[in-house]
Design a protein around this motif. Sequence first.
Motif, short mmCIF file in Angstrom:
data_model
loop_
_atom_site.label_atom_id
_atom_site.label_comp_id
_atom_site.label_asym_id
_atom_site.label_seq_id
_atom_site.Cartn_x
_atom_site.Cartn_y
_atom_site.Cartn_z
N GLU A 126 -14.30 -6.61 2.88
CA GLU A 126 -13.36 -5.73 3.86
C GLU A 126 -12.34 -5.17 3.09
O GLU A 126 -11.99 -4.13 3.55
CB GLU A 126 -12.78 -6.91 4.76
CG GLU A 126 -13.59 -7.46 5.76
CD GLU A 126 -12.74 -8.66 6.42
OE1 GLU A 126 -13.69 -9.35 7.32
OE2 GLU A 126 -11.66 -9.09 6.09
N LEU A 127 -11.93 -5.63 2.06
CA LEU A 127 -10.89 -4.92 1.34
C LEU A 127 -11.49 -3.77 0.43
O LEU A 127 -10.98 -2.59 0.64
CB LEU A 127 -10.24 -5.83 -0.07
CG LEU A 127 -9.09 -6.81 0.44
CD1 LEU A 127 -8.81 -7.77 -0.51
CD2 LEU A 127 -8.31 -6.07 0.99
N LYS A 128 -12.75 -3.81 0.08
CA LYS A 128 -13.49 -2.49 -0.45
C LYS A 128 -13.63 -1.36 0.53
O LYS A 128 -13.37 -0.26 0.28
CB LYS A 128 -14.68 -3.00 -1.15
CG LYS A 128 -14.35 -3.66 -2.53
CD LYS A 128 -16.11 -3.86 -3.15
CE LYS A 128 -15.89 -4.48 -4.42
NZ LYS A 128 -17.01 -4.72 -4.84
N HIS B 50 -2.28 13.08 -0.89
CA HIS B 50 -1.69 13.31 -2.08
C HIS B 50 -2.62 12.30 -3.10
O HIS B 50 -2.90 11.35 -3.02
CB HIS B 50 -0.30 12.77 -2.08
CG HIS B 50 0.61 13.06 -3.21
ND1 HIS B 50 0.65 12.65 -4.39
CD2 HIS B 50 1.48 14.40 -3.35
CE1 HIS B 50 1.48 13.34 -5.29
NE2 HIS B 50 1.99 14.27 -4.57
N ASN B 51 -3.03 13.28 -4.38
CA ASN B 51 -3.80 12.37 -5.21
C ASN B 51 -3.12 11.54 -5.89
O ASN B 51 -3.83 10.52 -6.21
CB ASN B 51 -4.24 13.59 -6.24
CG ASN B 51 -5.30 14.51 -5.69
OD1 ASN B 51 -6.16 13.91 -4.75
ND2 ASN B 51 -5.64 15.58 -6.08
N THR B 52 -1.90 11.51 -6.44
CA THR B 52 -0.94 10.71 -7.36
C THR B 52 -0.80 9.55 -6.29
O THR B 52 -0.92 8.21 -6.82
CB THR B 52 0.34 11.15 -7.45
OG1 THR B 52 0.25 12.54 -8.11
CG2 THR B 52 1.14 10.47 -8.40
N GLU B 53 -0.29 9.58 -5.17
CA GLU B 53 -0.22 8.39 -4.36
C GLU B 53 -1.42 7.72 -4.09
O GLU B 53 -1.71 6.59 -4.11
CB GLU B 53 0.20 9.08 -2.94
CG GLU B 53 0.87 7.73 -2.02
CD GLU B 53 1.49 8.39 -0.78
OE1 GLU B 53 1.29 7.86 0.35
OE2 GLU B 53 1.91 9.52 -0.68
N LYS B 54 -2.63 8.18 -3.86
CA LYS B 54 -4.14 7.77 -3.74
C LYS B 54 -4.16 7.17 -5.02
O LYS B 54 -4.96 5.82 -4.74
CB LYS B 54 -4.77 8.75 -3.57
CG LYS B 54 -6.51 8.42 -3.24
CD LYS B 54 -7.54 9.65 -3.56
CE LYS B 54 -7.55 9.93 -5.00
NZ LYS B 54 -8.69 10.63 -5.21
N ASP B 55 -4.24 7.61 -6.12
CA ASP B 55 -4.32 6.91 -7.38
C ASP B 55 -3.82 5.41 -7.54
O ASP B 55 -4.17 4.44 -7.93
CB ASP B 55 -4.15 7.63 -8.55
CG ASP B 55 -5.19 8.93 -8.74
OD1 ASP B 55 -6.26 8.54 -8.02
OD2 ASP B 55 -5.07 9.97 -9.28
N SER B 56 -2.47 5.70 -7.08
CA SER B 56 -1.44 4.57 -7.19
C SER B 56 -2.18 3.55 -6.05
O SER B 56 -2.18 2.02 -6.52
CB SER B 56 -0.06 4.76 -6.91
OG SER B 56 0.62 3.70 -6.71
N LEU B 57 -2.42 3.56 -5.08
CA LEU B 57 -2.75 2.78 -3.89
C LEU B 57 -4.39 2.25 -4.12
O LEU B 57 -4.50 0.95 -4.34
CB LEU B 57 -3.07 3.41 -2.81
CG LEU B 57 -1.63 3.66 -1.82
CD1 LEU B 57 -2.16 4.60 -0.50
CD2 LEU B 57 -1.30 2.51 -1.48
N VAL B 58 -5.14 3.13 -5.18
CA VAL B 58 -6.49 2.63 -5.47
C VAL B 58 -5.98 1.66 -6.55
O VAL B 58 -6.83 0.36 -6.62
CB VAL B 58 -7.32 3.89 -5.94
CG1 VAL B 58 -8.49 3.31 -6.88
CG2 VAL B 58 -7.60 4.48 -5.08
N GLN B 59 -5.29 1.72 -7.54
CA GLN B 59 -5.10 0.62 -8.65
C GLN B 59 -4.54 -0.42 -8.07
O GLN B 59 -5.04 -1.48 -8.42
CB GLN B 59 -4.13 1.37 -9.50
CG GLN B 59 -4.74 2.44 -10.30
CD GLN B 59 -3.74 3.17 -11.35
OE1 GLN B 59 -2.51 2.86 -11.19
NE2 GLN B 59 -4.00 4.00 -11.98
#
Length: 184
Positions: free
Chosen positions: A39-41, A55-64
């Motif tokens: 579910e998390l994935k 936003h790419n930066t925000e996206k990368d932060s959330l992915v991490q």
Amino acid sequence: MEKVEADLSRSKSVREKQSKEFSWQLEELKQRYEQQIVELKLEHEQEKTHLFQQHNTEKDSLVQEHEREIDNLEKQLRAAIVEHENQSQEWRRRDSQTIAELESQVHQLREELIQVNSQRKQQLVELGLLREEEKQRALCDHEATVNKLKAEMERIKLEFQKTNAAEMEHAVERVGCLSFVYVF
């Protein structure tokens, strides 16, 4: 002894049931964690698509962040599995120890029973010998009493014969004296 064997059998059954229940709980927990991971994935992929547009930066932060959460959940799952396996091993160790102790008790009780039966048989043999000795003694006592009575009867008979012979002799003498007086 039968009670100990029944307790042993009951203990084995309870331990097997606990082991199966533990395996079932472990599998259920594993499936729950795996479902959460899936579910998390999925959530991660959805947010990733949405954030990619913003936003790419925000996206990368959330992915991490999500990846860290996934790593933490995987670590928790692995730790939970290890803990459950350790518990299961401890239960099996205690079960084995209990079973070994009960089997030792059963063996010891069987040995004691064999020894008691052997002693009882020996006592019965000894009792039989004592009874035979008493029987022989009573038989000897009876024979001795009978022999004594025979000897006493023989003595009384001889006395009676002597007395009777003396009385006869005395009677003969009196008759002889009377005949002699009658003739004169």
